[in-house]
Design an enzyme around this catalytic site. Structure first.
Site, PDB file in Angstrom:
ATOM      1  N   ASP A 237      24.911  80.805 -22.084  1.00  0.00           N
ATOM      2  CA  ASP A 237      25.891  81.832 -22.419  1.00  0.00           C
ATOM      3  C   ASP A 237      25.897  82.938 -21.359  1.00  0.00           C
ATOM      4  O   ASP A 237      24.840  83.395 -20.923  1.00  0.00           O
ATOM      5  CB  ASP A 237      25.524  82.430 -23.789  1.00  0.00           C
ATOM      6  N   GLU A 288      11.703  68.388 -16.668  1.00  0.00           N
ATOM      7  CA  GLU A 288      10.408  67.940 -17.188  1.00  0.00           C
ATOM      8  C   GLU A 288      10.614  66.877 -18.276  1.00  0.00           C
ATOM      9  O   GLU A 288       9.679  66.201 -18.672  1.00  0.00           O
ATOM     10  CB  GLU A 288       9.639  69.117 -17.809  1.00  0.00           C
TER      11      GLU A 288
HETATM   12  C1  GLC Z   1      30.088  84.318 -24.620  1.00  0.00           C
HETATM   13  C2  GLC Z   1      30.428  83.807 -25.985  1.00  0.00           C
HETATM   14  C3  GLC Z   1      31.092  84.902 -26.761  1.00  0.00           C
HETATM   15  C4  GLC Z   1      30.127  86.076 -26.857  1.00  0.00           C
HETATM   16  C5  GLC Z   1      29.625  86.501 -25.490  1.00  0.00           C
HETATM   17  C6  GLC Z   1      28.445  87.421 -25.591  1.00  0.00           C
HETATM   18  O1  GLC Z   1      31.219  84.687 -23.907  1.00  0.00           O
HETATM   19  O2  GLC Z   1      31.249  82.662 -25.886  1.00  0.00           O
HETATM   20  O3  GLC Z   1      31.489  84.484 -28.036  1.00  0.00           O
HETATM   21  O4  GLC Z   1      30.775  87.155 -27.473  1.00  0.00           O
HETATM   22  O5  GLC Z   1      29.201  85.395 -24.731  1.00  0.00           O
HETATM   23  O6  GLC Z   1      27.280  86.723 -25.941  1.00  0.00           O
END
Ligand code: GLC
Length: 577
Positions: A237, A288
């Site tokens: 993310d 790993e």
């Molecule tokens: C990414 C996710 C989103 C979230 C952001 C912060 O863009 O897809 O939903 O708000 O990260 O974690």
């Protein structure tokens, strides 16, 4: 686990020329080909997928109950949006504990059982790792708040003194993705104003300090924790946010105080070069393990060249293709396909094709608009022709699923769900609503719980007699869009997806990188995957005549003779007799 075996689907009777034909040949790449190169990945947003216990929120047992649907659909893998304990300030993207499951979703044992059950069906599982920031109640952050300035606890996050005589101003001019400054001031234990901490997203999401070796080592352990339990991949993310330019200098936003990560070059808090050290390290952890564990980046950066840096052979395996996600339904699709392929070729990375997610306007609604680019998506006032949108969603599915690489389907897009633009304001949950001073409604419109069966809410999302309403209200009139209704409806959006996925598993051309454009008018996309498979997409607004030398395997609309109407697509194979 069993992989690459067709799921036991109940074949539909629908098919333009008597259903799919699977005798097409084509050279299959024989070298080791990791599963994810050609996978179709289905995004599960757990809170909205299926509620097994009647509390109005989806859960892991709900996902298990939905596996029949996913197997019938024929997906290869799930990407499950964050399932960790969370105060839900940002729909689970604020994590309180990275090695556990939110009690509203179930337990760690439920997660392990879900992994086993998915694997037994030949479905792999990618989880979502939110490592740029934690939640406010993560023990690391509560310890940091309780500890003095300059302490090792604070070093895990980005704490700074404020500017101005009393430290009343944020340490620099950085802005947050959800609006407003990217800094929040703390209060000392004695009640006096304290230091500020950085939050690239909401104030409830304090950024970790990735120059800190404890943070790096702890996340190595967190990745191993989940790989040890059998997860097949990690979505990274907000990958470009992890690293900040030392000294935290002011950013030059050019006077536009909006978060424009897709346009920023040389920004001190986005896509900073040193970020790559972190992901090289994650790659070493993934390697790993056996089984081709995959890393998938969410990386919105300024250019294809910048994106390719995340996809170096010793770094992240694949990245979401935001260009494809954002391009309107028009001839620009050809340009994006070409650019994607050209960008990835030098680093040997696999393309991904994504049309929806829990962050975007629903595709049916977007494609039904006169301007179908995704930037217009934030306004609920723009009219949309949902019949046209649905037609285009079906055609887009055939386009996306015919391209070489990994395809992503966001839950509910296989049903052609529209955005729910009239959620009452007092029910909106996305932090964007509050942070924008009630000017942007945020992303709840695409997060409304899925309809499974029945004619009225909760449409089987929650069990009969559930004590709570779905956490976001479902609209009236979704009875015809449920899984059950569409499964019984030849030619429905679900049926088109199922047939396409079934064919994708059967036809060897889909396990190759073959791709070549055929000569065609600009408003017709026409490409071949090896000698035996061809995809034609009609963007021209007029009917086109299909090549008589080729038979139709599947089309996005019923065909009447060799004519493909507007906003439709077909897969073809050479006529044999
Ligand atoms: C990414 C996710 C989103 C979230 C952001 C912060 O863009 O897809 O939903 O708000 O990260 O974690």
């Amino acid at each position: 686990m069993t992989v690459n075996e067709p799921a036991a689907i109940e074949p539909s009777t629908w098919g333009p020329l008597g259903g799919p034909r699977t005798e097409s040949g084509g050279a299959v790449d024989t070298a080791h080909r990791p599963w994810w190169r050609d996978a179709v990945v289905y995004e599960v947003y757990p809170r909205s997928f299926r509620d097994s216990d009647g509390d109005g929120e989806g859960d892991l047992d709900g996902i298990r109950a939905g596996l029949d649907h996913l197997q019938d659909l024929g997906v290869d893998a799930l990407w499950i949006a964050p399932w960790f304990p969370s105060p839900m300030a940002d729909g689970g993207y604020d994590v309180s504990d990275y090695c556990s499951i939110d009690p509203r979703y179930g337990s760690l044992e439920d997660a392990v059982a879900l992994l086993a059950e998915a694997h037994a069906r030949g479905i792999r599982v990618i989880i979502d790792m939110v490592a740029n920031h934690t939640a406010l109640d993560h023990p690391w952050f509560t310890a940091a708040l309780a500890a003095p300035e300059g302490s090792p606890e604070r070093e895990r996050f980005v704490f700074r003194d404020g500017r101005g005589p009393d430290g009343n101003e944020p340490p620099n001019n950085w802005i947050s993705a959800f609006g407003g400054p990217a800094w929040e001031r703390t209060t000392n234990p004695d009640g006096t104003p304290g230091q500020w901490y950085l939050h690239t997203f909401a104030p409830e999401q304090p950024d970790l300090n990735w120059t800190n070796e404890h943070v790096r080592t702890d996340f190595d352990g967190i990745l191993r924790f989940w790989f040890d339990r059998g997860v097949d991949g990690i979505r990274v993310d907000a990958a470009p946010a992890f690293f900040k330019t030392p000294g935290l200098p002011d950013a030059d936003y050019g006077g536009d105080l909006r978060f424009r990560s897709g346009e920023w070059v040389g920004n001190p808090h986005w896509d900073v070069d040193d970020v790559h050290d972190i992901f090289k390290r994650w790659r070493r952890v993934a390697e790993e393990y056996d089984g081709d564990r995959v890393l998938v980046a969410e990386a919105v950066v300024a250019s294809p060249e910048r994106l390719a840096r995340y996809l170096a052979p010793d770094e992240i395996h694949t990245a979401f293709n935001f260009e494809f996600l954002k391009v309107p339904w028009d001839v620009g699709l050809r340009r994006v396909i070409d650019e994607t392929r050209e960008t990835l070729a030098p680093v040997g990375a696999t393309a991904t094709w994504v049309l929806g997610s829990h962050d975007e306007l629903r595709l049916t609604t977007r494609y039904g608009r006169v301007d179908s680019s995704s930037e217009v998506g934030v306004s609920p006032d723009i009219p949309s022709d949902l019949a046209l949108g649905t037609r285009r969603v079906r055609a887009a599915a055939l386009l996306m699923l015919a391209l070489p690489g990994t395809a992503y389907i966001y839950q509910g897009d296989e049903l052609g769900l529209p955005s729910v633009d009239d959620i009452p304001e007092d029910r909106l949950q996305d932090p964007i609503w509050e942070r924008s001073g009630h000017t942007l409604r945020g992303r709840d419109a695409c997060r409304v719980p899925l309809p499974w069966h029945g004619d009225e809410p909760p449409y089987g999302f929650s069990p009969d007699g559930a004590i709570s309403q779905p956490w976001l209200p479902q609209p009236a009139g979704w009875g015809a869009l449920t899984v059950e209704a569409q499964a019984a409806d030849p030619g429905s959006t679900l049926d088109v997806h199922r047939w396409a996925l079934h064919l994708r598993r059967e036809l060897p051309a889909f396990r190759t990188d073959d791709f070549a454009w055929r000569e065609s008018p600009a408003e017709v996309l026409d490409f071949q995957r090896g000698p035996h498979l061809r995809c034609v997409v009609n963007l021209s607004g007029e009917p086109i005549t299909l090549d008589p030398e080729w038979d139709v395997l599947i089309s996005s609309v019923p065909l009447d003779g060799p004519v493909l109407e507007h906003d439709a697509a077909a897969w073809l194979t050479p006529r044999t007799s």
